[in-house]
Write a protein that holds these residues in place. Structure first.
Motif, PDB file in Angstrom:
ATOM      1  N   SER A 140      34.474  44.179  35.420  1.00 18.48           N
ATOM      2  CA  SER A 140      34.444  44.076  36.880  1.00 18.48           C
ATOM      3  C   SER A 140      34.931  42.708  37.345  1.00 18.48           C
ATOM      4  CB  SER A 140      33.034  44.331  37.403  1.00 18.48           C
ATOM      5  OG  SER A 140      32.155  43.343  36.943  1.00 18.48           O
ATOM      6  N   ALA A 141      35.434  42.705  38.561  1.00 17.32           N
ATOM      7  CA  ALA A 141      35.866  41.455  39.218  1.00 17.32           C
ATOM      8  C   ALA A 141      36.729  40.605  38.295  1.00 17.32           C
ATOM      9  CB  ALA A 141      34.649  40.674  39.693  1.00 17.32           C
ATOM     10  N   SER A 142      37.741  41.219  37.693  1.00 17.86           N
ATOM     11  CA  SER A 142      38.561  40.516  36.708  1.00 17.86           C
ATOM     12  C   SER A 142      40.032  40.660  37.056  1.00 17.86           C
ATOM     13  CB  SER A 142      38.293  41.077  35.317  1.00 17.86           C
ATOM     14  OG  SER A 142      36.963  40.759  34.945  1.00 17.86           O
ATOM     15  N   TRP A 143      40.791  39.669  36.677  1.00 17.77           N
ATOM     16  CA  TRP A 143      42.202  39.667  37.043  1.00 17.77           C
ATOM     17  C   TRP A 143      43.051  39.153  35.887  1.00 17.77           C
ATOM     18  CZ3 TRP A 143      42.549  42.316  41.321  1.00 17.77           C
ATOM     19  CH2 TRP A 143      43.814  42.503  41.861  1.00 17.77           C
ATOM     20  N   GLY A 144      43.899  39.995  35.332  1.00 10.89           N
ATOM     21  CA  GLY A 144      44.781  39.583  34.266  1.00 10.89           C
ATOM     22  C   GLY A 144      44.065  39.589  32.926  1.00 10.89           C
ATOM     23  N   GLY A 145      44.158  40.685  32.174  1.00  6.44           N
ATOM     24  CA  GLY A 145      43.483  40.704  30.879  1.00  6.44           C
ATOM     25  C   GLY A 145      43.870  41.926  30.073  1.00  6.44           C
ATOM     26  N   GLU A 146      43.536  41.866  28.787  1.00  3.85           N
ATOM     27  CA  GLU A 146      43.880  42.951  27.880  1.00  3.85           C
ATOM     28  C   GLU A 146      42.827  43.053  26.779  1.00  3.85           C
ATOM     29  OE1 GLU A 146      47.979  42.698  26.762  1.00  3.85           O
ATOM     30  OE2 GLU A 146      47.780  44.219  25.207  1.00  3.85           O
ATOM     31  N   ASN A 147      42.459  44.268  26.450  1.00  2.00           N
ATOM     32  CA  ASN A 147      41.484  44.523  25.384  1.00  2.00           C
ATOM     33  C   ASN A 147      40.174  43.754  25.608  1.00  2.00           C
ATOM     34  OD1 ASN A 147      43.596  45.965  24.191  1.00  2.00           O
ATOM     35  ND2 ASN A 147      44.234  44.207  22.972  1.00  2.00           N
TER      36      ASN A 147
END
Ligand SMILES: [Zn+2]
Length: 210
Positions: A140-147
């Protein structure tokens, strides 16, 4: 001045400074205590509770932050953003003889809402308030990421699990508030730390334990 909260019945203080401020912006003093007011505000942003439901436009299965028994009209996220429906269809002329909030409430209950507040996500069905994300699960409430799984406030980070507020970090586990850190486990408030565990308030550490 001391008042009793109309919600939880605890007494709370309204200072002379508060009163001057309320006078200046021409609002009545609060009837709820600060904690109850905080909860009321938080109830407008559900980040972490997700529900299985149906899109009110197509009947398709959706995962959404709105409870199926909320009475709200919820559309699949991509449908909501499409031109398949007319957003003005639920509109009303404003009635100056009725209170604003009663009309706003009616409007809110019939105007479609997007199932989730996500943008440009891939394989991240169980995410909320998240964007530019791939393979996110319960994020939640996250921006730009993987795995990344079981996480909140993740920014430009990847391959991490059980984390909160990590920025430009990788391979973190059980870590809170990390910046530019790599392979940091069970750590908190760290910056530029690598291959370490159980750190607290550390900067530029490598191969540190405890
Ligand atoms: Zn209260």
């Amino acid at each position: 001045m001391t008042r009793e909260c109309q919600n939880c019945k605890v007494s709370f203080e309204i200072t002379a400074d508060d009163m001057r401020f309320y006078d200046r912006i021409k609002v009545p003093p609060p009837t709820w205590c600060p904690e109850c007011r905080m909860m009321r505000r938080f109830s407008w942003r559900n980040e972490r509770s997700l529900y299985r439901s149906k899109c009110a436009f197509s009947g398709k299965d959706i995962i959404t932050g709105f409870a199926p028994d909320s009475g709200l009209v919820v559309y699949d996220r991509d449908t909501w953003w499409s031109d398949k429906w007319d957003p003005f269809a639920s509109g009303n002329e404003y009635n100056f003889s009725k209170p604003f909030f009663a009309q706003f409430y009616e409007l809110m209950r019939k105007t479609p809402l997007p199932a989730v507040f996500n943008a440009r996500t891939i394989n991240s069905d169980y995410a909320q308030h998240t964007g530019d994300f791939k393979n996110g699960y319960l994020v939640s409430a996250s921006w730009g990421g993987e795995n990344v799984s079981y996480a909140s406030r993740v920014h430009e980070s990847k391959d991490s699990l059980d984390v909160f507020f990590i920025v430009k970090s990788e391979l973190c586990y059980e870590t809170i508030d990390a910046n530019k850190s790599y392979q940091a486990f069970f750590s908190q408030n760290i910056d530029n730390c690598v291959d370490s565990a159980f750190l607290f308030e550390c900067r530029g550490c490598s191969n540190c334990f405890g």
